[in-house]
Write an enzyme that holds these catalytic residues in place. Structure first.
Site, PDB file in Angstrom:
ATOM      1  N   LYS A  64       5.364   7.179  10.577  1.00 54.04           N
ATOM      2  CA  LYS A  64       4.655   7.762   9.434  1.00 54.04           C
ATOM      3  C   LYS A  64       5.346   7.340   8.136  1.00 54.04           C
ATOM      4  O   LYS A  64       4.689   7.020   7.132  1.00 54.04           O
ATOM      5  CB  LYS A  64       4.614   9.285   9.556  1.00 54.04           C
ATOM      6  N   SER A 104      -0.582  10.872  -1.614  1.00 53.24           N
ATOM      7  CA  SER A 104       0.111  12.050  -2.162  1.00 53.24           C
ATOM      8  C   SER A 104       0.994  11.647  -3.345  1.00 53.24           C
ATOM      9  O   SER A 104       1.118  12.389  -4.318  1.00 53.24           O
ATOM     10  CB  SER A 104       0.950  12.718  -1.072  1.00 53.24           C
TER      11      SER A 104
END
Ligand code: NAD
Ligand code: KPL
Length: 308
Positions: free
Chosen positions: A186, A255
């Protein structure tokens, strides 16, 4: 399984988890940071709105301040940003018992290891979350994207029974016996997408084009970094996975781009920073990652935002 589930951090993800747990009848409490936040919470009758696909429901969620009670905290979910974890942990440390268990929801890497190093007797679980949530107001959370949560123990112990609470809450979670490779993958995805979207102020779908000729060497650096951490997969597979995320989230703002646009502190230190530091420790040369890190730090400094 009767202990209260505490959720520290009433941000997007903390509120999402709190509404889902409270709605399922789980005894859960939010831990807020300031007396003012608690006063505001009470002035809204401790009600939280969960909005999904235009429909909202109101759910009662009790809240408290970390220092307001001596009640031991046996089960704690930390839902702050990665850079706020240490201070958040300080606030609840006096209430933790030797057998308390914690679940960390942070993106990136570094904050998890800091908690693990500090809490030598407690069990600390790590999670990788792909839901998307944002706050419309202090007590109103929007569940914008349904995702999956992988939970695991870096010390590779079996899943504790209390995680069955997450099933009760309807959280789509799975036990992952090898959580570190999941978090490293990730991190690699975030390193390939987030800095480029933040620097070029573009949506995820434009990443490969905006990165241009540096995209292939960036992926090769990430591939070598993953290998140095024991995460072995062919470069073509890593490339494919990253392109799939880019495609699946093509219209989204990462984000990091969202944080930059809102002039909020980013998680750069736990994404690019952690990647570059680990690469150095492993003796790897990562000129593209280093350059992205430097460029992003310069941009943050120009905007008066923390560079770590
Ligand atoms: P956020 O900024 O919305 O929420 C963090 C909350 O923690 C804030 O309300 C803040 O006031 C609170 N907080 C900070 N320090 C505190 C303290 N000492 N005591 C009490 N409260 C404290 O962040 P978020 O979007 O909820 O993200 C949390 C973590 O989850 C991040 O690492 C993020 O990358 C990760 N994540 C978020 C999402 C999402 O959709 N929001 C999805 C996947 C992963
Ligand atoms: O996790 C993400 C983020 O924005 O932090 C990606 C996968 C890049 C999706 O936007």
């Amino acid at each position: 399984m009767s202990e209260t589930l505490y959720i520290l951090g009433a941000g997007s993800l903390g509120l999402l988890w709190a509404t889902r747990c409270a709605h399922a009848g789980i005894d859960c409490r939010l831990i807020l940071r300031t007396p003012r936040a608690l006063r505001d919470w009470h002035s809204g009758q401790d009600q939280l709105l969960l909005e999904q696909q235009g429909r909202s429901q109101s759910i009662h969620v009790p809240a408290e301040l970390a220092g307001a009670s001596q009640q031991p905290i046996q089960r704690l979910v930390i839902a702050t940003k990665a850079w706020a974890v240490t201070e958040a942990l300080d606030s609840v440390a006096p209430r933790l018992a030797a057998d308390s268990q914690l679940l960390l929801l942070q993106n990136g890497l570094g904050s998890q290891q800091a908690v693990r190093a500090r809490l030598t007797s407690q069990r600390v679980l790590y999670a990788s979350v792909t839901d998307g949530a944002w706050k419309r107001a202090a007590n109103h959370v929007v569940w914008a994207g349904v995702g999956r949560t992988l939970v695991g123990d870096p010390q590779q112990q079996p899943a504790p029974d209390w995680l069955a609470l997450l099933d009760l809450a309807g959280i789509d979670w799975h036990w992952e016996p090898q959580i570190m490779p999941v978090l490293w993958l990730k991190l690699a995805v975030n390193c390939a997408i987030n800095p480029i979207t933040a620097l070029h102020d573009c949506v995820n779908g434009e990443v490969a084009e905006r990165a241009g000729a540096s995209f292939a060497p960036l992926l090769a650096e990430l591939h070598a970094l993953l290998a140095s951490q024991g995460v072995i997969l062919p470069l073509a597979e890593l490339r494919q996975r990253i392109l799939e995320v880019i495609q699946a989230t093509a219209a989204n703002s990462s984000s990091m781009r969202q944080d930059l646009r809102a002039r909020r502190r980013t998680e750069i230190d736990f994404i690019l920073g952690h990647a570059c530091r680990t690469a150095r420790q492993a003796g790897l040369a990562t000129p593209v990652l280093d350059s992205l890190y430097r460029q992003l730090q310069n941009r943050l400094a120009e905007l008066g935002l923390p560079t770590c």
